[in-house]
Design a protein around this motif. Structure first.
Motif, PDB file in Angstrom:
ATOM      1  N   GLY A 190       0.096 -31.532 100.522  1.00 19.73           N
ATOM      2  CA  GLY A 190       1.184 -30.946 101.310  1.00 19.73           C
ATOM      3  C   GLY A 190       1.330 -31.600 102.661  1.00 19.73           C
ATOM      4  N   GLN A 241       6.274 -19.760  94.173  1.00 19.92           N
ATOM      5  CA  GLN A 241       5.484 -20.964  93.886  1.00 19.92           C
ATOM      6  C   GLN A 241       4.753 -21.462  95.126  1.00 19.92           C
ATOM      7  N   TYR A 250      -4.837 -19.869  88.407  1.00 16.68           N
ATOM      8  CA  TYR A 250      -3.544 -19.459  87.843  1.00 16.68           C
ATOM      9  C   TYR A 250      -3.478 -19.740  86.355  1.00 16.68           C
ATOM     10  N   ASP A 272      -3.922 -28.616 103.149  1.00 21.96           N
ATOM     11  CA  ASP A 272      -3.527 -29.033 101.795  1.00 21.96           C
ATOM     12  C   ASP A 272      -3.205 -30.505 101.877  1.00 21.96           C
ATOM     13  N   ARG A 283       0.682 -21.706  95.467  1.00 21.78           N
ATOM     14  CA  ARG A 283      -0.014 -22.927  95.875  1.00 21.78           C
ATOM     15  C   ARG A 283      -1.030 -22.615  96.987  1.00 21.78           C
ATOM     16  N   TYR A 329       6.139 -26.463 102.138  1.00 21.41           N
ATOM     17  CA  TYR A 329       6.553 -26.782 100.766  1.00 21.41           C
ATOM     18  C   TYR A 329       8.036 -26.503 100.544  1.00 21.41           C
ATOM     19  N   ALA A 346      -4.019 -21.172  95.397  1.00 18.50           N
ATOM     20  CA  ALA A 346      -4.792 -22.206  94.693  1.00 18.50           C
ATOM     21  C   ALA A 346      -5.648 -23.029  95.666  1.00 18.50           C
TER      22      ALA A 346
END
Length: 447
Positions: free
Chosen positions: A443, A236, A249, A440, A240, A99, A243
């Protein structure tokens, strides 16, 4: 929100987000809340620039010469990543790197006699450095060879040094290195903030210099990395990760109270609802009654229209002002980044000064650093209290992080993460446990 969680995390600072990510990867059910409307807490990057002016109560708006407000992402806490350090390992193992984009910081400098010099970190650089005379260069070269060959498991490399007992001062004496070489070695290579290390066992310093050299060897210009768009991208990225593993969150959630029964945390109350939990992680601002003040840090964000003088016009660098050079107990640090890192408008530079406060006039303490940066277009001064937990969580199961210190790298933050992990789980932190198994989709598609 009226649910039962294994872990509730309060605050989205980097420490909290990494722990939230780790706990989620371990299969824990995690709820993560922050009273702010943005990620990062104390380690946020502020955008647009107008918000920075508001945050520091500066009158008016940024001048037109500052460009578009949205072009700015200004870190509140200045830090770089050691290329071979713990945080980079965490990023790689969890694949949070997908990311983020990083750039190498272009130079590392040290202040001596009112001027700044490039930090010599290889034998070749040591021989051409203006920091030392010819004979001292030879001795320093031998010292670096000794460090790079040193291996605790091989007595032949130790040269009669007991790594757990011989103080570092004796190693410097062994190689006949003078005070100024000790200064830049201890403060610019081993990255100590004070001189306490000189009378402690040498193994810690040897390992720190090795970390610096190995980090430098990865990319060549300096041992430091920095994420494009600012450090606020780091929390962040880990949020992620959490998550993906089912972490929940909630931003903009006022925290009414941490609910404790019989001395143990049972939940968190927010807007009249209670989320229950077995363990709680938070930064000190959520549990001030369980933390104590351990010092203050002054940080000054300076906006410049020019690179720092005598750095060869690099677009990023670190400058260390060793305490002995300015008659202090703690070093002064300068981290400089620029539009090349997507954190400032074109042609602009951000230099952030930080140090541990020692007097009642903190701004006067950092004058040597301000002098190096002139002319300064705009500055934003903050003095932050530093807190450490008084409750270590054994009974309460409340685990409080330490406030970010004045160092310009994340090694102490990673030490705190490992310490909290051990107190929460009872076992040593294992990087392998962070290995990410889930993909992900979004991602991976943009890899």
């Amino acid at each position: 929100m009226n649910e039962e969680y294994d872990v509730i995390v309060l605050g989205t600072g980097l420490t909290e987000c990494i722990l939230s990510g780790i706990m989620s990867v371990k299969g824990k059910k995690v709820l993560h809340m922050d009273r702010n409307s943005y990620y990062g807490a104390e380690s946020a990057s502020i955008t647009p620039l107008e918000d920075l002016y508001k945050r520091f109560d500066l009158p008016g708006k940024p001048s037109e010469s500052m460009g578009k407000g949205r072009d700015w992402n200004v870190d509140l806490i200045p830090k770089f990543l050691m290329a071979n350090g713990q945080l980079v390992r965490m990023l790689l193992i969890t694949k949070v790197t997908q990311y983020l984009d990083f750039k190498v910081i272009e130079g590392s400098f040290v202040y001596k006699g009112g001027k700044i010099h490039k930090v010599p970190s290889t034998e070749t650089e040591a021989l051409s450095s203006s920091l030392m005379g010819l004979f001292e260069k030879r001795r320093f070269q031998k010292f670096l060879q000794f460090i790079s060959n040193f291996d605790e498991s091989n007595p032949k490399t130790m040269d009669d040094v007991d790594p757990q007992k011989t103080p570092m001062r004796n190693i410097f004496l062994k190689f006949k290195l003078g005070q100024e070489v000790m200064d830049f070695t201890g403060h610019s290579l081993a990255l100590y903030r004070t001189d306490d290390y000189l009378d402690e066992p040498c193994i810690e310093t040897i390992n720190r210099i090795k970390l610096y050299s190995e980090s430098l060897a990865r990319y060549g210009k300096s041992p430091y990395l920095y994420p494009l768009y600012g450090l606020g991208e780091l929390p962040q990225g880990f949020a992620r990760l959490s998550a993906i593993y089912g972490g929940t969150y909630m931003l903009n959630k006022p925290i009414d109270e941490i609910v404790v029964e019989d001395g143990k945390v049972v939940g968190v109350k927010s807007e009249g609802e209670i989320a229950r939990c077995k363990q709680l992680i938070c930064d000190p601002s959520y549990a001030m009654d369980r933390a104590t003040k351990v010092g203050q840090v002054i940080r000054v964000i300076c906006i410049l229209s020019h690179p720092v003088a005598n750095t060869g016009d690099v677009n990023s660098c670190q400058i260390i002002i060793p305490q002995n050079q300015v008659q202090r107990k703690h070093d002064i640090y300068v981290c400089m980044i620029s539009s090349a890192h997507n954190v400032a408008a074109q042609g602009k530079y951000i230099a952030i000064i930080s140090t541990t406060v020692e007097t009642n006039d903190p701004e006067k303490e950092i004058k040597p650093a301000l002098d190096l940066l002139q002319p300064i277009e705009q500055k934003f001064v903050s003095i932050s209290e530093q807190y450490a937990p008084t409750d270590m969580g054994a009974d309460s199961q409340i685990f409080i992080s330490r406030t970010y210190d004045a160092t310009t790298h994340f090694e102490t933050t990673c030490d705190d993460i490992q310490d909290i992990y051990k107190r929460m789980t009872g076992s040593d932190f294992d990087f392998a446990e962070m290995e990410r198994k889930k993909q992900d989709t979004f991602g991976d598609a943009c890899d």
